[in-house]
Structures are given as C-alpha cells and as structure tokens.
Design a protein around this motif. Structure first.
Motif, PDB file in Angstrom:
ATOM      1  N   PRO A 191      31.758  77.938  37.755  1.00 12.55           N
ATOM      2  CA  PRO A 191      31.831  79.503  38.020  1.00 12.55           C
ATOM      3  C   PRO A 191      30.785  80.257  38.127  1.00 12.55           C
ATOM      4  O   PRO A 191      29.741  79.939  37.287  1.00 12.55           O
ATOM      5  N   GLY A 192      30.263  81.042  39.086  1.00 14.09           N
ATOM      6  CA  GLY A 192      29.082  81.805  39.132  1.00 14.09           C
ATOM      7  C   GLY A 192      28.003  81.345  39.948  1.00 14.09           C
ATOM      8  O   GLY A 192      27.265  81.938  40.261  1.00 14.09           O
ATOM      9  N   LEU A 193      28.260  79.736  40.041  1.00 16.30           N
ATOM     10  CA  LEU A 193      26.885  79.373  40.710  1.00 16.30           C
ATOM     11  C   LEU A 193      26.915  79.424  42.131  1.00 16.30           C
ATOM     12  O   LEU A 193      26.030  79.864  42.747  1.00 16.30           O
ATOM     13  N   PHE A 194      27.783  79.129  43.153  1.00 18.00           N
ATOM     14  CA  PHE A 194      27.932  79.573  44.296  1.00 18.00           C
ATOM     15  C   PHE A 194      27.828  80.801  44.722  1.00 18.00           C
ATOM     16  O   PHE A 194      26.756  81.178  45.638  1.00 18.00           O
ATOM     17  N   PRO A 195      28.446  82.002  43.994  1.00 12.39           N
ATOM     18  CA  PRO A 195      28.179  83.214  44.281  1.00 12.39           C
ATOM     19  C   PRO A 195      26.667  83.568  44.167  1.00 12.39           C
ATOM     20  O   PRO A 195      26.163  84.603  44.889  1.00 12.39           O
ATOM     21  N   GLU A 196      26.153  82.987  43.121  1.00  8.24           N
ATOM     22  CA  GLU A 196      24.717  83.399  42.950  1.00  8.24           C
ATOM     23  C   GLU A 196      23.769  82.786  44.061  1.00  8.24           C
ATOM     24  O   GLU A 196      22.942  83.583  44.474  1.00  8.24           O
ATOM     25  N   PHE A 197      23.991  81.569  44.485  1.00  6.27           N
ATOM     26  CA  PHE A 197      23.417  80.959  45.660  1.00  6.27           C
ATOM     27  C   PHE A 197      23.377  82.192  46.945  1.00  6.27           C
ATOM     28  O   PHE A 197      22.693  82.240  47.615  1.00  6.27           O
ATOM     29  N   LEU A 198      24.855  82.472  47.015  1.00  8.27           N
ATOM     30  CA  LEU A 198      24.993  83.134  48.155  1.00  8.27           C
ATOM     31  C   LEU A 198      24.583  84.465  48.294  1.00  8.27           C
ATOM     32  O   LEU A 198      24.150  84.859  49.334  1.00  8.27           O
ATOM     33  N   ALA A 199      24.646  85.413  47.147  1.00 12.86           N
ATOM     34  CA  ALA A 199      23.718  86.553  46.950  1.00 12.86           C
ATOM     35  C   ALA A 199      22.545  86.366  47.121  1.00 12.86           C
ATOM     36  O   ALA A 199      21.870  87.392  47.718  1.00 12.86           O
ATOM     37  N   THR A 200      21.662  85.053  46.597  1.00  8.10           N
ATOM     38  CA  THR A 200      20.335  85.008  46.864  1.00  8.10           C
ATOM     39  C   THR A 200      19.949  85.023  48.164  1.00  8.10           C
ATOM     40  O   THR A 200      19.195  85.485  48.674  1.00  8.10           O
ATOM     41  N   ALA A 201      20.720  84.109  48.922  1.00  8.31           N
ATOM     42  CA  ALA A 201      20.418  83.944  50.395  1.00  8.31           C
ATOM     43  C   ALA A 201      20.643  85.285  51.331  1.00  8.31           C
ATOM     44  O   ALA A 201      19.854  85.542  52.091  1.00  8.31           O
ATOM     45  N   ARG A 202      21.716  86.164  50.590  1.00  3.96           N
ATOM     46  CA  ARG A 202      21.782  87.310  51.588  1.00  3.96           C
ATOM     47  C   ARG A 202      20.861  88.204  51.389  1.00  3.96           C
ATOM     48  O   ARG A 202      20.249  88.929  52.274  1.00  3.96           O
ATOM     49  N   ARG A 203      20.473  88.445  49.893  1.00  3.84           N
ATOM     50  CA  ARG A 203      19.299  89.218  49.682  1.00  3.84           C
ATOM     51  C   ARG A 203      18.035  88.875  50.341  1.00  3.84           C
ATOM     52  O   ARG A 203      17.413  89.900  50.709  1.00  3.84           O
ATOM     53  N   ARG A 204      17.706  87.703  50.224  1.00  3.93           N
ATOM     54  CA  ARG A 204      16.472  87.307  50.658  1.00  3.93           C
ATOM     55  C   ARG A 204      16.206  87.458  52.217  1.00  3.93           C
ATOM     56  O   ARG A 204      15.625  87.851  52.885  1.00  3.93           O
ATOM     57  N   LEU A 205      17.623  87.344  52.951  1.00  2.00           N
ATOM     58  CA  LEU A 205      17.773  87.460  54.222  1.00  2.00           C
ATOM     59  C   LEU A 205      17.534  88.764  54.660  1.00  2.00           C
ATOM     60  O   LEU A 205      17.047  89.554  55.861  1.00  2.00           O
ATOM     61  N   GLU A 206      18.395  89.803  53.942  1.00  2.00           N
ATOM     62  CA  GLU A 206      18.244  91.302  54.359  1.00  2.00           C
ATOM     63  C   GLU A 206      16.832  91.726  54.083  1.00  2.00           C
ATOM     64  O   GLU A 206      16.437  92.721  54.953  1.00  2.00           O
ATOM     65  N   ALA A 207      16.178  91.356  53.062  1.00  2.00           N
ATOM     66  CA  ALA A 207      14.842  91.810  52.691  1.00  2.00           C
ATOM     67  C   ALA A 207      13.848  91.331  53.857  1.00  2.00           C
ATOM     68  O   ALA A 207      12.846  91.961  53.934  1.00  2.00           O
ATOM     69  N   ALA A 208      14.154  90.120  54.700  1.00  2.00           N
ATOM     70  CA  ALA A 208      13.002  89.710  55.535  1.00  2.00           C
ATOM     71  C   ALA A 208      12.914  90.502  56.538  1.00  2.00           C
ATOM     72  O   ALA A 208      11.789  90.259  57.411  1.00  2.00           O
ATOM     73  N   GLY A 209      14.030  91.375  57.020  1.00  2.00           N
ATOM     74  CA  GLY A 209      13.799  91.917  58.222  1.00  2.00           C
ATOM     75  C   GLY A 209      14.383  90.994  59.354  1.00  2.00           C
ATOM     76  O   GLY A 209      14.818  89.926  58.977  1.00  2.00           O
ATOM     77  N   PRO A 210      14.215  91.430  60.666  1.00  5.19           N
ATOM     78  CA  PRO A 210      14.719  90.834  61.669  1.00  5.19           C
ATOM     79  C   PRO A 210      14.446  89.399  61.774  1.00  5.19           C
ATOM     80  O   PRO A 210      13.348  88.966  61.786  1.00  5.19           O
ATOM     81  N   VAL A 211      15.270  88.265  62.043  1.00  2.00           N
ATOM     82  CA  VAL A 211      14.866  86.983  62.431  1.00  2.00           C
ATOM     83  C   VAL A 211      15.462  86.590  63.465  1.00  2.00           C
ATOM     84  O   VAL A 211      16.428  87.252  64.120  1.00  2.00           O
ATOM     85  N   ASP A 212      15.067  85.524  64.166  1.00  2.00           N
ATOM     86  CA  ASP A 212      15.362  85.051  65.644  1.00  2.00           C
ATOM     87  C   ASP A 212      16.281  84.020  65.390  1.00  2.00           C
ATOM     88  O   ASP A 212      16.835  83.732  66.526  1.00  2.00           O
ATOM     89  N   ALA A 213      16.314  83.193  64.525  1.00  2.00           N
ATOM     90  CA  ALA A 213      17.363  82.035  64.572  1.00  2.00           C
ATOM     91  C   ALA A 213      17.506  81.711  63.071  1.00  2.00           C
ATOM     92  O   ALA A 213      16.468  82.150  62.194  1.00  2.00           O
ATOM     93  N   VAL A 214      18.467  80.866  62.813  1.00  2.00           N
ATOM     94  CA  VAL A 214      18.605  80.373  61.256  1.00  2.00           C
ATOM     95  C   VAL A 214      18.910  78.772  61.499  1.00  2.00           C
ATOM     96  O   VAL A 214      19.623  78.234  62.272  1.00  2.00           O
ATOM     97  N   TYR A 215      18.186  77.959  60.564  1.00  2.00           N
ATOM     98  CA  TYR A 215      18.374  76.707  60.261  1.00  2.00           C
ATOM     99  C   TYR A 215      19.019  76.353  58.863  1.00  2.00           C
ATOM    100  O   TYR A 215      18.520  76.875  57.929  1.00  2.00           O
ATOM    101  N   VAL A 216      20.303  75.845  58.989  1.00  2.00           N
ATOM    102  CA  VAL A 216      21.137  75.514  57.807  1.00  2.00           C
ATOM    103  C   VAL A 216      21.102  74.099  57.450  1.00  2.00           C
ATOM    104  O   VAL A 216      21.742  73.197  58.252  1.00  2.00           O
TER     105      VAL A 216
END
Length: 514
Positions: free
Chosen positions: A88-113
């Motif tokens: 519990p809590g591990l995936f929400p942490e991962f997802l929140a970190t990814a979202r926070r960093r993405l939103e802070a980065a500004g516009p991106v043109d594509a994503v590789y997952v």
C-alpha cells in the motif's frame, strides 16, 4: 501533426515489476535495491556503459541520440525483481511523482513509457492503464504516447485505447529489449514528423498458458505464432506492429490472458484487424498444445547422478522452474538440493539459492571455514529447512556485470554471496541474499566457479537461462523439473480468485467465437 520547429521534448518514465499475487508483497526497498531513478539520474543511467536501469532505457536514448536533436524530460523509472503485489502507498507514490514531475516540466511533445506490463498494486489492478490515464489527463489526447512491454505483460483494453502504439518484446528468453525501445523511438520520431496516429486492433483470448510454453523458438505453438507475426510485418509495410504476448497468469487479475494486437497506418485499420484476428484464431486452434510435461524430481535426480559418473553423457541442466525468482519465486526451495545431495550426485553446481541469513553466517565465518549450513533456518511456504556440513569456498559482495543473453552488459547484484561445498556429495551452491534468477554465467564466475567443468548445473530460473547458458547444454539436455514453488507451471495448483472466467485450460470447456 506539423513537424517540430525545435528539438522535441520527450518525457520518459517506466515501472518494471512482474507481480505474482501468491508471493510476498513487493516493498519500496525491493525497488531501491534494484533500480529507483528520478529526473536526471535516468539520463545518466541510460548513457553510462553499464547500467542498472532496464535495458529499454539505454536503447531508447541511444536511438533518439542517433536520429537527431532532442531534449529528454526524465520523470521516474523504478524496477524491482518479480514479486508480490506492490505494498500500500507505493504505486500512488510512483504515480504522484510522475505527475508532479510532468506538470513541472512544462509542455512535452511525446512520452515514452518503458514498463514491464504485469504489475499490480494494493490500490489498482490495472497499474499500467492507470499510468496511461494519468498521462492523458495531464497532456490530453493529441500528445503521442508510445510504450514498450515485456512479452509476459497483461494488457487491458484501456491501455490499447490510450496509447498511440504499444510494442512488446519478440524474444523469450528476452534479448531484444534495446531493439524494441529503438522501435519506440522511431515511432515517436515518425509521429512528430507528421504521421497520423496508427489504428490498432486488440484481442485478448480467454486463455492462459504456463510460462514454459512461451519460448519464441522451436516447435511450440507460441513460437509458431511469433514467426507468423514476423512474416506478416515483413510482407506489408502498412502493418507497423504486431505483438503476441503470453501474459502472466500469476498476477491473477481480470486482464490476464494471451493477447494479440496489430497496429497499421491510419486508414489501414482493416489490415490490423485481419492480422490480429488471424494470429488469435491460430493460437486458439492450437490451445491443446500449450501443455508441456515436466520431469518428475526423482527422474531428474537420477539423470544427474548418472551424468556425474558417466563422462560420455553430455552436460545436464536442471531448471527448477517452480522456484524461479524471475516469476516471483523465493529462490529458496530445498527439495531438489536435498535430493541431489542425498543421491550423491557428482559435479553439481546449483544457483542461486537465496538465503540472506545463511549468507551472513558465511561472511561472519570467513572463507575456508567449515560450518553446518542450515538452509531456510526459518522455513517459508515451499521452502523447507535443509542442513548439511559444508565448507565456505568463496565470499563475494555479489556485484557483477553480465556477459551473455538477457543480462549481457548489464550490472547485477546478488547481495552478500557465498559459494558452499557440501560434504559428502561435493555439491556446490551459489548462495545469494537478493532474489535473482540464475540466468547468467557471470553469477557463478564471480564466485570462482568454472561452469564448463560442471557435470550438472541446476538453475533456479524458468527460461531466461537458455540465452545465457546456451553454450553449456543442448536443448535435449535441459530438463524442466516438477518441483514445489510459487511459480509452478501446473496452474491447477493455484487458488486463483481474480482471473476472468471461464479461462482455458483452467476451464476446459471455454469457448471463443473469434
């Protein structure tokens, strides 16, 4: 989409975990001991000669660097050994970190997952779908999102709908991770150059298969389907991708099952549908062949004993497939070890037996010490206690670099490790502290073991060892042993609760209309 007037900014993230719901929970420490990288650490790890990151990321960076200017926007990449559901809590942490960093980065043109595709968490069964949903919430529908997946992924309809393109490995044992990530880089370049979003047709069959039947070579039906997919791709340039994935039934979630999807150029969706349908129909028609008999433990031990005394017999490999740490096994079942020792089988090397407590005792005692080696002093499910007098032949910190197959050029770590030689049989055990499957000769070589001199090699691995040990035994001298463990290919031994039912072969009367 118009060509970019500046170097494209590409966001990068990934979650590598193959979840076996019957294994102990996967913790944050499991990720930290293998790979937890955020921000620029991802770029640094992808451009270093020997990386601890999943192989996709060095491959993706290399291809993007080759094909023109670009700006990486690395978010978060985490990887852990196959194991239980994320705590519990591990995936929400991962997802929140990814979202926070993405939103802070500004516009991106594509994503590789770059994700494995068979994870699940305490909060979410479809973790990979949730990652893609988050990306679409932040970026909208028009930013290209391209992903790579392990051949043993579990794929949801949501994933297929949200991604522009999903590309699965084509080899098992997996040796094409870099190449598939390079394909993803090329797909992103094509989208940013103006190519429309591909059209994809996705099929999940009501069928699961033991992982030992999912090799990509030989005369198995899965290998035949993979070759047909390759033929169709080569014959029609409109077909951009055809993936045939075996799934990972031990995840025990609704999206488990063999999957086929095909992606074609915009306007050629009928070709994608026809290709996916043809391969899926072929797999379903051959479903009875997805059965592979295992060698009873007693027969395997008898052959090892005979091999040890008969130089005319070629070297033997025994695969302890039910205890494969690469599928969530503990790497600590002792049934095969105890039987080989009792039989006095000569020239046997077994690895990697995972027992951090015993490894610590060995390091405290020192090289050359004679000890009473107690394996599984604290027994666990399938991992019974076994004891024998032994000499500590070598100690190691467990760090090494792979040289063959899946791990070629990649860093590995076994944790504090030791080489034990059991008195009476001379059986040598490569002992480790971290759950790692024995898929790479260097894992024994760092302990001073010459596998060429062994008569029988016992691998706690399901299939990836075949790429690393292919020079040591021919396929006819590899026996998959029917032992106890959390990854037994005998699916009827598991109490599945989350699979979609009916499901072949668990429900033999399952029907599929196509």
């Amino acid at each position: 989409m118009a060509p970019m007037p500046r170097p494209p900014r590409i966001a990068i993230l990934g979650l590598h975990l193959e979840v076996n719901a019957f294994s102990p929970a996967t913790t944050r420490q499991d990720f930290e001991q293998l790979s937890w990288a955020e921000g620029e650490a991802i770029t640094a790890g992808s451009r270093t000669p020997v990386s601890a990151l999943p192989a996709e990321f060095p491959g993706f960076y290399a291809r993007m660097d080759e094909t023109g200017p670009w700006e990486p926007v690395p978010l978060i990449v985490i990887a852990a050994p196959p194991g239980g559901t994320m705590e519990p809590g591990l995936f929400p942490e991962f997802l929140a970190t990814a979202r926070r960093r993405l939103e802070a980065a500004g516009p991106v043109d594509a994503v590789y997952v770059g994700s494995h595709g068979a994870s699940r968490s305490a909060e979410e069964a479809d973790t990979d779908g949730a990652v893609l949903a988050m990306l679409r919430e932040v970026l909208g529908p028009d930013v290209p999102v391209v992903g790579t997946l392990d051949l043993h992924c579990n794929v949801s309809d949501r994933q297929a709908a949200l991604a522009d393109l999903l590309i699965a490995y084509r080899t098992n044992p997996h040796v094409d991770m870099r190449e598939r990530a390079m394909d993803a880089a090329d797909a992103i370049r094509a989208r940013l150059a103006g190519s429309p979003r591909p059209e994809t047709h996705f099929i999940r069959l009501p069928m699961v298969a033991p992982s030992v039947t999912l090799l990509s070579s030989g005369d198995l039906p899965y290998a035949e389907a993979m070759r047909e997919a390759a033929r169709l791709r080569a014959a029609d340039p409109d077909l951009l991708e055809i993936s045939v994935t075996g799934g990972f039934v031990y995840s025990d979630i609704p999206k488990c099952g063999l999957c086929v999807w095909a992606s074609a150029r915009a306007g050629q969706g009928e070709k994608a549908r026809a290709a996916a349908q043809a391969i899926a129909a072929r797999l379903w028609a051959e479903r009875a062949r997805f059965h592979r008999p295992l060698t009873p433990l007693e027969e395997a031990v008898a052959e090892a004993a005979a091999t040890g005394t008969d130089p005319a017999r070629p070297r033997l490999i025994l695969a302890d497939v039910a205890d494969n740490p690469g599928g969530g096994g503990g790497g600590n079942t002792s049934a095969l070890l105890a039987a080989l020792h009792a039989a006095g089988a000569r020239g046997v090397v077994l690895g990697v037996f995972v027992d951090p407590a015993l490894a610590a005792e060995c390091h405290a005692a020192g090289e050359g010490a004679r000890i009473q080696a107690v394996f599984n002093r604290s027994p666990a499910p399938f991992a019974e206690t076994f004891a024998a007098p032994a000499t500590i032949r070598r100690l190691s910190d467990g760090h090494g670099t792979g040289r063959r197959g899946t791990m070629a050029g990649r860093a590995f770590q076994l944790g504090p490790a030791a080489l034990l030689e059991l008195e009476g049989s001379g059986l040598r055990v490569v002992l480790g502290s971290l759950r790692r499957q024995f898929l790479e000769p260097a894992m024994a070589e760092i302990m001073g073991v010459d596998l060429e001199a062994a008569r029988t090699i016992v691998v706690k691995s399901r299939g990836h060892f075949r790429a690393g040990f292919d020079q040591l035994a021919t396929p006819d001298r590899i026996l998959e042993v029917d032992g106890p463990g959390l990854v037994s290919p005998v699916l009827s031994r598991f109490a599945f609760t989350g699979l979609p039912r009916p499901l072949y072969p668990l429900d033999p009367a399952t029907e599929w209309a196509g």
